[in-house]
Design a protein around this motif. Structure first.
Motif, mmCIF file in Angstrom:
data_model
loop_
_atom_site.group_PDB
_atom_site.id
_atom_site.type_symbol
_atom_site.label_atom_id
_atom_site.label_comp_id
_atom_site.label_asym_id
_atom_site.label_seq_id
_atom_site.Cartn_x
_atom_site.Cartn_y
_atom_site.Cartn_z
ATOM 1 N N ARG A 124 0.868 -1.186 0.000
ATOM 2 C CA ARG A 124 0.000 0.000 0.000
ATOM 3 C C ARG A 124 0.902 1.233 0.000
ATOM 4 N NH1 ARG A 124 -3.212 -0.577 4.734
ATOM 5 N NH2 ARG A 124 -4.438 -1.966 3.459
ATOM 6 N N TRP A 125 0.533 2.244 -0.810
ATOM 7 C CA TRP A 125 1.336 3.460 -0.976
ATOM 8 C C TRP A 125 0.552 4.677 -0.523
ATOM 9 C CZ3 TRP A 125 6.183 2.366 -2.754
ATOM 10 C CH2 TRP A 125 6.357 1.143 -3.412
ATOM 11 N N ASP A 126 1.248 5.683 -0.011
ATOM 12 C CA ASP A 126 0.588 6.945 0.309
ATOM 13 C C ASP A 126 0.687 7.884 -0.892
ATOM 14 O OD1 ASP A 126 3.138 8.154 0.387
ATOM 15 O OD2 ASP A 126 3.157 8.323 2.576
ATOM 16 N N ASP A 127 0.158 9.083 -0.740
ATOM 17 C CA ASP A 127 0.133 10.054 -1.845
ATOM 18 C C ASP A 127 1.520 10.548 -2.239
ATOM 19 O OD1 ASP A 127 -2.605 9.845 -1.942
ATOM 20 O OD2 ASP A 127 -2.960 11.615 -0.686
ATOM 21 N N GLU A 128 2.506 10.364 -1.355
ATOM 22 C CA GLU A 128 3.874 10.792 -1.665
ATOM 23 C C GLU A 128 4.732 9.645 -2.207
ATOM 24 O OE1 GLU A 128 4.520 12.406 2.146
ATOM 25 O OE2 GLU A 128 2.940 13.862 1.730
ATOM 26 N N GLY A 129 4.118 8.494 -2.465
ATOM 27 C CA GLY A 129 4.848 7.374 -3.028
ATOM 28 C C GLY A 129 5.632 6.553 -2.027
ATOM 29 N N ARG A 130 5.281 6.646 -0.756
ATOM 30 C CA ARG A 130 5.950 5.857 0.280
ATOM 31 C C ARG A 130 5.103 4.647 0.620
ATOM 32 N NH1 ARG A 130 9.989 6.985 3.235
ATOM 33 N NH2 ARG A 130 9.064 6.069 5.095
ATOM 34 N N ALA A 131 5.757 3.502 0.783
ATOM 35 C CA ALA A 131 5.060 2.299 1.211
ATOM 36 C C ALA A 131 4.636 2.459 2.660
ATOM 37 C CB ALA A 131 5.985 1.099 1.065
ATOM 38 N N THR A 132 3.339 2.174 2.932
ATOM 39 C CA THR A 132 2.813 2.386 4.274
ATOM 40 C C THR A 132 2.246 1.119 4.912
ATOM 41 O OG1 THR A 132 0.645 3.004 3.381
ATOM 42 C CG2 THR A 132 2.252 4.790 3.788
ATOM 43 N N GLY A 133 2.075 0.066 4.144
ATOM 44 C CA GLY A 133 1.503 -1.145 4.717
ATOM 45 C C GLY A 133 1.365 -2.229 3.669
ATOM 46 N N LEU A 134 0.937 -3.393 4.129
ATOM 47 C CA LEU A 134 0.692 -4.545 3.261
ATOM 48 C C LEU A 134 -0.751 -4.982 3.462
ATOM 49 C CD1 LEU A 134 3.922 -6.599 4.071
ATOM 50 C CD2 LEU A 134 3.552 -5.052 2.142
ATOM 51 N N PHE A 135 -1.432 -5.310 2.362
ATOM 52 C CA PHE A 135 -2.816 -5.788 2.491
ATOM 53 C C PHE A 135 -3.089 -6.916 1.527
ATOM 54 C CE2 PHE A 135 -2.996 -2.613 -0.805
ATOM 55 C CZ PHE A 135 -3.999 -3.024 -1.662
#
Length: 117
Positions: free
Chosen positions: A106-117
């Motif tokens: 999962r990515w945030d709006d800035e292109g950083r990985a934030t989680g796995l789903f």
């Protein structure tokens, strides 16, 4: 469980055979991470420009036929990972039967990985 990051298209490409990424030839082993938090740090350090979707394979270490050795990162762990963290390295192809789950990054709006789903 240990984690390995791969673009979904690459994972799906060889369905009938064990998974052997380029790192197996280049480095002599398949790079893995010990947990989700470390996996996300690895993604943010090395995979932000990788083809998407990007997935994490959750591997049952006991179901691997190749040797798995826990080693320190060389030359250093990625940003956000504590020094002394050991990384599992699989010294051979990954048996598809060892893959227990496939989770998408999962990515945030800035292109950083934030989680796995």
């Amino acid at each position: 469980m240990i984690y390995h990051v791969v673009p979904l298209a690459e994972w799906n490409a060889g369905r009938g055979r064990p998974y052997a990424p380029d790192s197996l030839t280049r480095d002599g082993f398949v790079h893995c991470s010990p947990d989700e938090e470390t996996t996300l740090a690895v993604v943010n350090a090395f995979y932000r420009g990788a083809p998407r979707p990007l997935v994490a394979l959750l591997l049952d270490e006991d179901r691997l036929t190749a040797r798995c050795v826990w080693e320190a990162a060389e030359p250093a762990p990625p940003p956000g990972v504590a020094g002394g963290t050991l990384f599992p390295h699989v010294f051979g192809p990954v048996d598809r039967a060892a893959v227990q789950r496939v989770l998408e990054v999962r990515w945030d709006d800035e292109g950083r990985a934030t989680g796995l789903f």
